[in-house]
Design a protein around this motif. Structure first.
Motif, PDB file in Angstrom:
ATOM      1  N   GLY A 383       0.847  -1.193   0.000  1.00  8.28           N
ATOM      2  CA  GLY A 383       0.000   0.000   0.000  1.00  8.28           C
ATOM      3  C   GLY A 383       0.876   1.235   0.000  1.00  8.28           C
ATOM      4  O   GLY A 383       1.282   1.731  -1.036  1.00  8.28           O
ATOM      5  N   CYS A 384       1.252   1.679   1.189  1.00  8.18           N
ATOM      6  CA  CYS A 384       1.994   2.935   1.313  1.00  8.18           C
ATOM      7  C   CYS A 384       3.449   2.817   0.896  1.00  8.18           C
ATOM      8  O   CYS A 384       4.067   3.793   0.526  1.00  8.18           O
ATOM      9  CB  CYS A 384       1.946   3.418   2.758  1.00  8.18           C
ATOM     10  SG  CYS A 384       2.811   2.319   3.905  1.00  8.18           S
ATOM     11  N   ARG A 385       4.004   1.650   0.994  1.00 11.43           N
ATOM     12  CA  ARG A 385       5.416   1.381   0.734  1.00 11.43           C
ATOM     13  C   ARG A 385       6.310   2.222   1.634  1.00 11.43           C
ATOM     14  O   ARG A 385       7.436   2.565   1.278  1.00 11.43           O
ATOM     15  CB  ARG A 385       5.757   1.612  -0.738  1.00 11.43           C
ATOM     16  CG  ARG A 385       4.880   0.837  -1.689  1.00 11.43           C
ATOM     17  CD  ARG A 385       5.215   1.108  -3.123  1.00 11.43           C
ATOM     18  NE  ARG A 385       6.412   0.395  -3.538  1.00 11.43           N
ATOM     19  CZ  ARG A 385       6.411  -0.794  -4.123  1.00 11.43           C
ATOM     20  NH1 ARG A 385       5.282  -1.417  -4.351  1.00 11.43           N
ATOM     21  NH2 ARG A 385       7.530  -1.367  -4.463  1.00 11.43           N
ATOM     22  N   CYS A 389       1.033   1.352   6.587  1.00 13.40           N
ATOM     23  CA  CYS A 389      -0.320   0.810   6.425  1.00 13.40           C
ATOM     24  C   CYS A 389      -0.467  -0.656   6.816  1.00 13.40           C
ATOM     25  O   CYS A 389      -1.579  -1.125   7.059  1.00 13.40           O
ATOM     26  CB  CYS A 389      -0.765   0.984   4.978  1.00 13.40           C
ATOM     27  SG  CYS A 389       0.118  -0.064   3.819  1.00 13.40           S
ATOM     28  N   CYS A 392       1.904  -4.866   3.640  1.00 14.72           N
ATOM     29  CA  CYS A 392       2.965  -5.805   3.251  1.00 14.72           C
ATOM     30  C   CYS A 392       3.418  -6.666   4.430  1.00 14.72           C
ATOM     31  O   CYS A 392       4.450  -7.332   4.336  1.00 14.72           O
ATOM     32  CB  CYS A 392       4.154  -5.039   2.689  1.00 14.72           C
ATOM     33  SG  CYS A 392       4.920  -3.984   3.924  1.00 14.72           S
ATOM     34  N   CYS A 419       8.193  -3.564   3.133  1.00 19.28           N
ATOM     35  CA  CYS A 419       8.542  -2.355   2.381  1.00 19.28           C
ATOM     36  C   CYS A 419       9.667  -1.553   3.016  1.00 19.28           C
ATOM     37  O   CYS A 419      10.301  -0.739   2.334  1.00 19.28           O
ATOM     38  CB  CYS A 419       7.314  -1.461   2.202  1.00 19.28           C
ATOM     39  SG  CYS A 419       6.637  -0.845   3.740  1.00 19.28           S
TER      40      CYS A 419
HETATM   41  S1  FES Z   1       3.230  -1.253   2.166  1.00 17.51           S
HETATM   42 FE1  FES Z   1       2.414  -0.111   3.816  1.00 17.51          FE
HETATM   43  S2  FES Z   1       3.521  -0.890   5.489  1.00 17.51           S
HETATM   44 FE2  FES Z   1       4.450  -1.837   3.805  1.00 17.51          FE
END
Ligand code: FES
Length: 431
Positions: A383-385, A389, A392, A419
């Protein structure tokens, strides 16, 4: 006047002065004392008279702590199309519980946990996506502005972005969404230093939050926005930007169209033909200690502008950036020297993705385990990478990881956020 009288007047004047000074000092100390007393007793007349809930902080986010734990329900109070091509839609969100809305830092994002039926596989699954807040803090609602991700040009039969299509087509006014607290490390700190915002495409959204925040306090802060977009059809929030530029002489709007339409007027609709690149910046900006904030697609913005600013002599601490991939944010690449250090390191470690049956050598050329998994064809949710969030989150079967930055999301024991993780030694992940 006798000597006695003169002496009397001098002493009387001195006495009066000392008395007035003492009264003034006492009054100031009394005010400070009352302020401290009010704060200790939990009443601050400067704050709104709302009950303060334990789990929801009323003012701002405490450093490194989310403003609320887990998911909170928000209702879509309105949907607003923001460009002529109708590719960007803003969603205004109010908390269902009606409680105080915590503030955030301009540039941060919200994380949504959605349930979406895949149009191809018909499978209904949980999808996590992060979208930047696109308006200033301090309002009674949040706003995110979402671009519909189109299918690749060469393969128009493929579906577009799963989450962005869901937002545009399925989410309606009155719907309720599950949302995590604002987070993210790309934000503008309050200051009066001159600022240059550089946005490419939908990278405009966090910049709108920064811009609206800065201009709302009516400061004299010099603030530039270089916004690169194809033409007037894709020009997001055009009227709003133009009215801000008209109202605030300290705000300099620089619109760059890469493919203007025949009806687009240079000097009216846009200021420059071409991209918002380093040449444009060098020709336009004076030599000042600007703070640069850059957000856009990685290949256009980050890989060209960030090194170019570096070459121009802008100190690292004045360059702040974030990349947009399809419907997601991406954390910056680590500095080359770090990668080099790892390459020169003695022992390469092995990363096994147990469910996929793949074992890959970690040679330090990937930013994170998420990137390693993606480049190796291992399917991982993200999601946020940026560690915010939990999309992952992955179970560790064996081994150990280290984080490149502190996570905003608390992973479950025995798991990690791919991430922002790198392996410390040989590692087996359940994915
Ligand atoms: S993609 Fe959001 S915490 Fe890793």
């Amino acid at each position: 006047m006798t000597t006695f009288q003169l002496t009397f007047y001098i002493f009387a004047a001195a006495f009066l002065q000392i008395t007035l000074f003492s009264l003034h000092a006492f009054y100031r100390h009394w005010q400070v004392y009352q302020g401290v007393k009010n704060r200790l007793s939990g009443f601050d007349p400067a704050l709104p008279c709302e009950p303060v809930e334990d789990e929801i902080l009323p003012i701002g986010t405490v450093e490194n702590q989310p403003a609320w734990a887990g998911l909170r329900k928000f209702q879509v109070i309105s949907k607003v199309i923001e460009d002529k091509s109708k590719s960007v839609c803003s969603f205004h969100l109010a908390p269902v519980d009606g409680k105080l809305l915590p503030q955030f830092k301009p540039g941060q994002f919200l994380t949504f946990e959605l349930k979406i039926t895949n149009p191809v596989s018909k499978e209904r699954k949980k999808v996590i996506r992060c979208y930047s807040l696109s308006d200033r803090p301090g309002l009674d609602h949040y706003r995110v502005s979402i671009k519909r991700i189109q299918p690749p040009e060469k393969n128009a039969n493929l579906p577009g972005g799963l989450a962005s299509s869901h937002f545009h087509d399925a989410v309606k006014q009155g719907d309720v969404l599950d949302v995590r607290a604002p987070s993210g490390h790309f934000f503008m700190e309050a200051s009066n230093r001159p600022v240059v915002l550089i946005a490419g495409g939908i990278g405009l959204t966090p910049m709108m939050s920064m811009l609206n925040t800065s201009l709302q306090v009516k400061s004299s802060q010099e603030i530039w926005l270089f916004y690169g977009v194809r033409n007037s059809a894709d020009h997001v929030m055009k009227e709003h930007l133009e009215s801000l530029a008209e109202e605030h002489p300290n705000f300099r709007l620089q619109i760059c169209y890469s493919k203007p339409l025949a009806k687009d007027e240079l000097g009216t609709d846009y200021q420059h033909k071409g991209r918002a690149d380093i040449n444009r910046l060098r020709l336009t900006l004076a030599l000042k200690p600007y703070q640069f904030y850059i957000c856009g697609p990685r290949n256009i913005k980050l890989e060209t502008i960030v090194p170019a600013l570096d070459e121009w002599g802008v100190p690292d601490q004045n360059i702040h950036y974030e990349a947009f991939g399809p419907a997601s944010l991406s954390k910056p690449k680590p500095q080359k020297s770090l990668i080099q250090e790892e390459k020169n390191g003695a022992e390469p470690v092995m990363v096994t993705f147990s469910k996929s049956g793949k074992t890959i050598t970690w040679d330090g050329s990937s930013d994170s385990l998420l990137e390693l998994a993606e480049s190796s064809g291992v399917n991982v949710e993200s999601g946020c990478r940026a560690g915010g969030c939990g999309a992952c989150q992955t179970t560790i079967e064996n081994g150990e990881v280290e984080y490149s930055q502190s996570p905003d999301f608390d992973p479950e024991p025995g798991s990690c956020l791919l991430c922002i993780s790198r392996p410390k030694r040989d590692l087996t992940l359940v994915v």
